[in-house]
Design an enzyme around this catalytic site. Structure first.
Site, PDB file in Angstrom:
ATOM      1  CB  SER A  35      -0.915   0.007   1.236  1.00 34.54           C
ATOM      2  OG  SER A  35      -1.538   1.266   1.400  1.00 34.54           O
ATOM      3  CG  MET A  38       0.871   0.498   5.172  1.00 30.88           C
ATOM      4  SD  MET A  38       0.888   1.140   6.873  1.00 30.88           S
ATOM      5  CE  MET A  38       2.059   0.015   7.625  1.00 30.88           C
ATOM      6  N   GLY A  40       7.431   3.460   4.256  1.00 26.40           N
ATOM      7  CA  GLY A  40       8.116   3.770   5.495  1.00 26.40           C
ATOM      8  C   GLY A  40       7.848   2.775   6.600  1.00 26.40           C
ATOM      9  N   GLY A  41       6.760   1.990   6.469  1.00 23.90           N
ATOM     10  CA  GLY A  41       6.489   0.928   7.425  1.00 23.90           C
ATOM     11  C   GLY A  41       5.519   1.280   8.527  1.00 23.90           C
ATOM     12  CB  THR A  42       4.339  -0.889  11.324  1.00 21.03           C
ATOM     13  OG1 THR A  42       3.899  -1.960  10.483  1.00 21.03           O
ATOM     14  CG2 THR A  42       3.413  -0.783  12.519  1.00 21.03           C
ATOM     15  CG  HIS A 442      20.898  20.304  39.555  1.00 15.72           C
ATOM     16  ND1 HIS A 442      20.067  19.434  40.204  1.00 15.72           N
ATOM     17  CD2 HIS A 442      20.607  21.541  40.042  1.00 15.72           C
ATOM     18  CE1 HIS A 442      19.308  20.101  41.064  1.00 15.72           C
ATOM     19  NE2 HIS A 442      19.618  21.387  40.982  1.00 15.72           N
TER      20      HIS A 442
END
Length: 453
Positions: A35, A38, A40-42, A442
């Site tokens: 698709s 998608m 680049g992936g999940t 700090h």
């Protein structure tokens, strides 16, 4: 027939990284993705990036007060921004592979014909066969929907992927599953202003985690108004008056609750639909994942698998490291394996986050270690007061004989950043005193390591 040196199936983190590396090395490479939504992936499309965008945005919703309508408007705008973010990332990832690296990106469904050939079927119904010397399976995982009467086809039931695309903020959200995805979404939506109920079958909250720290996280979530139902079975999910109706058995007592939306957060399963890896000689585990060795090679000599589809830890950085292991074999000295990547940290992005690396106290004792245990309340850290996030408990487990850190469990502000410091110390084999005596800026949450150790 087109011929390639490398054919990668799936545009996930491991797949796109190895595709770019091999293509830049001068090898003819194709990356197949089912698709265009998608690319680049999940992670960037339906998981890490959009969900953490929601998490960050939800924490900023407090300025809206108790007005649910104002919160709903804010939420709708955030969903729109989320879509724009993922759209931009998809394009960037496509360009990185197709333009920068020069690999062919083919948008269609792949199917193995044998160990050297795949068929790609495109959206218009046409198809073509490709021949490859090497193949890499990186098809990820998909949400698992439990077998509950009335859940299938119910318009009020969502997965983690589809809920993040819902424009309307649910006033009442029921979450099936008290795992990592479930508790994260509970935290996000509670911060947005939803009334959230987590429904879990287990009698323990986050049962894989350290009991003390998990108990502190559960108390914090309940103090924020999140209801957690344990020892609960779901007998069915119906529809009534424009809402979902859930019939429950809570510790043996019947209960019916309604919800504007129901999230099925019951885990993810390897995504191999239609791929037919068996045709290429690729074996699967009993749980349906691709079987791989320590080099991520499958039972077919020319085929590797990476990421969630292998059934291991489902983190995008594991998929990235998988690509390093494969790259080590093809372009390096072959020394990198799944057995030497070191301690793997992870975080659960509730508010505040819960992070872990290494063993719990119980696991260390059961493994035969003589342990020292140290604890620090997050409220004792000056920066926690500055952030107005004093909930939390930090805990570490130390080998009493070697002074090396066996595990750390941090529930508190910025723990998702601090845990990486401890991971480096563990991997380097250094004693805990390095953190006890180290100089940190700090005020920061990292300086809590001085007092913790």
């Amino acid at each position: 027939m087109k011929k390639y040196d490398n054919i990668i199936i799936g545009f996930g983190k491991g797949g796109k990284t190895i595709a770019g590396a091999l293509a830049k090395n001068g090898q003819k490479t194709a990356l197949i993705e089912k698709s265009p939504d998608m690319y680049g992936g999940t992670c960037i499309n339906v998981a890490c990036i959009p969900s953490k965008f929601l998490e960050n945005s939800a924490q900023k919703a407090a300025f809206l007060g108790d007005d649910f309508e104002e919160r709903a408007k804010y939420y709708k705008n955030i969903i729109h921004e989320k879509r724009e973010l993922t759209k931009a990332l998809r394009q960037k990832n496509y360009d990185k592979v197709a333009i920068d690296a020069g690999a062919d990106v083919l948008t269609g469904s792949a199917e193995f014909l044998d160990a050297r050939h795949v068929r790609v079927t495109y959206a218009d119904g046409t198809s073509e066969e490709l021949e490859g010397t090497r193949f890499f399976i990186n098809t990820g995982a998909r949400p698992f929907i439990p077998d509950i009467p009335g859940i299938n086809g119910n318009p009020y039931v969502y997965t983690s992927e589809t809920l993040m695309d819902l424009d309307q903020l649910p006033q009442k959200l029921a979450i099936i599953g008290g795992g990592y995805i479930g508790v994260e979404f509970a935290s996000y939506y509670a911060n947005f202003g939803s009334s959230v109920t987590i429904i879990q079958t287990s009698d323990k909250f986050l049962p894989r985690e350290d009991e003390e720290v998990a108990a502190a996280a559960m108390k914090s979530m309940e103090n924020r108004g999140i209801t957690i139902l344990k020892n609960t079975q779901i007998k069915g999910i119906g529809q009534e008056n424009g809402k979902a109706s859930l019939s429950l058995s809570v510790e043996g007592k019947d209960l019916v609750i309604d919800a504007d939306a129901v999230l099925a957060a019951t885990g993810r399963r390897p995504n191999l639909d239609g791929l037919h890896p068996e045709a290429a000689g690729v074996s699967l585990t009993p749980r349906g994942a691709v079987m791989v060795d320590e080099h991520l090679k499958t039972t077919a000599d020319n085929i590797w698998a990476m990421g969630d589809v292998t059934g291991g830890l489902q983190f995008t950085y594991i998929s990235l490291d998988d690509s390093r292991i494969v790259k080590s074999q093809l372009l390096g000295d072959g020394s990198r394996t799944t057995g030497n990547r070191g301690a793997v940290p992870y975080s659960i992005f509730i508010d505040p986050p819960f992070s872990r690396v290494g063993m719990t106290e119980k696991e260390a004792r059961e493994a035969g270690y003589d342990v020292k245990v140290t604890r620090l309340a997050a409220a004792a850290v000056p920066k926690a007061k500055v952030l107005k996030k004093t909930d939390g408990l930090f805990k570490a487990v130390i080998d009493a004989k070697t002074d090396k850190i066996l595990g750390a469990h941090l529930f508190g502000a910025e723990s998702h950043e601090i845990i990486n410091i401890i991971k480096v110390v563990i991997d380097a084999g250094l004693p805990y005193t390095v953190l006890r005596d180290g100089i940190f800026t700090h005020p920061t949450m990292a300086e809590a390591l001085n007092d913790l150790f």
